[in-house]
Design an enzyme around this catalytic site. Structure first.
Site, PDB file in Angstrom:
ATOM      1  N   LYS A   1      -7.172  -8.603  -7.634  1.00  0.00           N
ATOM      2  CA  LYS A   1      -6.166  -9.082  -8.585  1.00  0.00           C
ATOM      3  C   LYS A   1      -6.877  -9.595  -9.824  1.00  0.00           C
ATOM      4  O   LYS A   1      -8.016 -10.073  -9.741  1.00  0.00           O
ATOM      5  CB  LYS A   1      -5.350 -10.229  -7.979  1.00  0.00           C
ATOM      6  CG  LYS A   1      -3.994 -10.413  -8.621  1.00  0.00           C
ATOM      7  CD  LYS A   1      -3.052  -9.340  -8.130  1.00  0.00           C
ATOM      8  CE  LYS A   1      -1.626  -9.524  -8.472  1.00  0.00           C
ATOM      9  NZ  LYS A   1      -0.793  -8.700  -7.593  1.00  0.00           N
ATOM     10  N   HIS A  38     -13.687  -3.487   2.302  1.00  0.00           N
ATOM     11  CA  HIS A  38     -13.731  -2.665   3.525  1.00  0.00           C
ATOM     12  C   HIS A  38     -13.308  -1.239   3.225  1.00  0.00           C
ATOM     13  O   HIS A  38     -13.637  -0.318   3.951  1.00  0.00           O
ATOM     14  CB  HIS A  38     -12.844  -3.278   4.624  1.00  0.00           C
ATOM     15  CG  HIS A  38     -11.387  -3.080   4.389  1.00  0.00           C
ATOM     16  ND1 HIS A  38     -10.682  -3.743   3.397  1.00  0.00           N
ATOM     17  CD2 HIS A  38     -10.477  -2.265   4.978  1.00  0.00           C
ATOM     18  CE1 HIS A  38      -9.424  -3.348   3.412  1.00  0.00           C
ATOM     19  NE2 HIS A  38      -9.281  -2.453   4.361  1.00  0.00           N
TER      20      HIS A  38
HETATM   21  N1  GLU Z   1       0.937  -5.893  -9.044  1.00  0.00           N
HETATM   22  C1  GLU Z   1       1.529  -5.120  -8.008  1.00  0.00           C
HETATM   23  C2  GLU Z   1       1.456  -5.861  -6.689  1.00  0.00           C
HETATM   24  O1  GLU Z   1       1.324  -7.058  -6.646  1.00  0.00           O
HETATM   25  C3  GLU Z   1       1.012  -3.697  -7.950  1.00  0.00           C
HETATM   26  C4  GLU Z   1      -0.447  -3.521  -7.722  1.00  0.00           C
HETATM   27  C5  GLU Z   1      -0.925  -2.078  -7.897  1.00  0.00           C
HETATM   28  O2  GLU Z   1      -0.141  -1.194  -8.137  1.00  0.00           O
HETATM   29  O3  GLU Z   1      -2.149  -1.916  -7.780  1.00  0.00           O
HETATM   30  O4  GLU Z   1       1.596  -5.297  -5.632  1.00  0.00           O
END
Ligand code: GLU
Length: 476
Positions: free
Chosen positions: A109, A68
């Site tokens: 992720k 989005h």
């Molecule tokens: N891995 C971190 C989280 O779970 C940071 C993610 C990021 O900075 O893009 O929020």
């Protein structure tokens, strides 16, 4: 909405249940809610890496939960426990997290199913570069597409390898440095990113415990000072959370790592840096001078305290141990530390849960600042620091002349200064965490069918993502 009575609910099902509970208090159609909940793209890969004379088949993932807003954003974890369900759950949490703190990204992720402790630095570099190449091949990485960052088991070193691999394939892209965040400062990273999640956990908890009425309901006084705190996991997030809580007068009564936990019998609290030094020297936090050892690390979650900070992995508080939790507040520094089944038990015990989707958003917030820095090709404060310093100096001189009384040296030092990158990052983070808490609390207090902060945080997130979709005209 009643919880599904299913003891074997997966991490992703747990997140979906949190979503459904909050969706029920919003006004959006089922179709729109289904679209918000669904993971848009799931990329599962297997690639070979030659280690010594053998080929290892590495299993890895990148999930883009929502488009989005683009780019998508979220960390990459290296852990033996990585699986598709987990990465999907974590990518979904990123969407809601970004929406809550007004970071204009969709959630994503990544994960590589390895135990990084079993590989040398060179081997990890090989794996990281090959993973990045796989992402490039499928157009799953780029400053406008999808921007990874550190997560469990990764840090600045891995981000530098990702950057270098990406640059090799996009040498003429002037914005290529924005393809990944959490980079070392010397590789176009930003000051304050390493401590950002821990600092955000502090600002968010401070905001929640500053409310007199909410604290009274828990039998607590408002404020961080004097609160007893237990931190589970002393990695990047846990360590910095503990350090900043301690700096502000909290008492660290319990600390845990995977080898065990320690309890402070004196009531004065641990000095986190001394404990870290002891661990670096001996290889364990156990046997810290004067501390009581707890061999079973998970038992630290049952220590009596005001604030329990789980800062390691997901699902550590489950229906098997939730009844034994004695904390008054759980501040979720980790992603998904409480299962949906455990949450019901904890809420019945009147425990306040400050949810991950809000509380650990400091990391991605500062990642956003890093991305902005990379796209603007200039360090924050570089253009105007000295200008503001001399303007405030002139102003103080005028005040001194008009009042006839000079400022002390300390006062002058405090007033006459321009903001550097670290000052701007910290103030931007503090402002973000304070502003994001208000609407979450408001929904919790104003909506009679909302009984907890997680449901209100998800409702706030759903509202923002739904608005974006409706404005895009996909759901007329
Ligand atoms: N891995 C971190 C989280 O779970 C940071 C993610 C990021 O900075 O893009 O929020």
């Amino acid at each position: 909405m009643a919880a599904k009575k299913n003891a074997a609910m997966s991490f992703n099902q747990s997140v979906e249940q949190y979503f459904d509970k909050a969706a029920a208090v919003t006004k959006y159609s089922k179709g729109l809610l289904d679209q918000i909940k669904a993971c848009n793209s799931v990329y599962q890969m297997r690639f070979p890496v030659k280690i010594g004379n053998n080929f290892h088949v590495v299993e890895a993932y990148r999930v883009q939960h929502s488009h989005h807003k683009t780019p998508c954003k979220g960390g990459i974890r290296y852990s033996e426990h990585v699986n598709q369900d987990e990465v999907m759950a974590l990518a979904s949490l990123m969407t809601y997290k970004c929406a809550i703190v007004d970071v204009p990204f969709g959630g994503a992720k990544g994960g590589i199913k390895i135990n990084p402790r079993k590989y040398t630095s060179n081997q990890l570099q090989k794996i990281t570069r090959r993973y990045t190449t796989e992402l490039i091949k499928k157009n799953f990485i780029g400053p406008a597409i999808d921007v990874p960052a550190p997560d469990y088991g990764t840090g600045g070193r891995e981000m530098a390898w990702i950057l270098d691999t990406y640059l090799t394939f996009s040498p003429s892209n002037i914005d290529a440095y924005g393809c990944v965040t959490g980079k070392p400062v010397t590789q176009s990273g930003i000051r304050g990113r390493v401590e950002a999640t821990g600092r955000g956990v502090f600002y968010g908890t401070r905001e929640a415990v500053s409310n007199k009425q909410d604290m009274k309901a828990l039998g607590l006084e408002p404020g961080i000072e004097g609160k007893t705190v237990v931190v589970q996991g002393l990695g990047n997030v846990g360590y910095h959370s503990a350090r900043i809580f301690q700096e502000h007068g909290a008492v660290l009564v319990g600390l845990a790592e995977y080898e065990g936990a320690i309890l402070d019998p004196t009531g004065k609290g641990f000095d986190i840096d001394k404990v870290m030094k002891h661990r670096a020297k001996t290889g364990s936090i156990l046997d810290y001078p004067g501390a009581t050892n707890i061999e079973d690390s998970a038992k630290c979650l049952e220590i009596k305290c005001d604030i329990l900070i789980p800062a390691a992995l997901e699902r550590v508080i489950h229906d098997g141990n939730a009844k034994k939790v004695k904390a008054k507040i759980i501040a979720e520094a980790a992603n998904g530390p409480i299962t949906a089944e455990a949450e019901e038990i904890l809420l019945k015990k009147n425990i306040m849960i400050i949810p991950d989707v809000y509380l650990n958003a400091g990391g991605v917030t500062v990642s956003y600042f890093e991305w902005l820095k990379n796209l603007s090709h200039v360090r924050f404060g570089r253009m105007d620091r000295r200008y503001h310093q001399s303007a405030s100096n002139d102003m103080l001189n005028v005040i001194e002349r008009l009042s006839g009384s000079p400022a002390t040296k300390g006062e002058r030092e405090k007033v006459v200064k321009g903001a550097d990158e670290i000052d701007i990052v910290r103030s931007g983070l503090e402002d973000t965490m304070i502003n994001a808490y208000r609407p979450i609390r408001e929904v919790w207090k104003r909506n009679k069918s909302v009984h907890d902060l997680r449901t209100s945080a998800f409702a706030v997130a759903i509202d923002k993502v739904a608005t974006a979709y409706l404005e895009l005209g996909i759901f007329p």
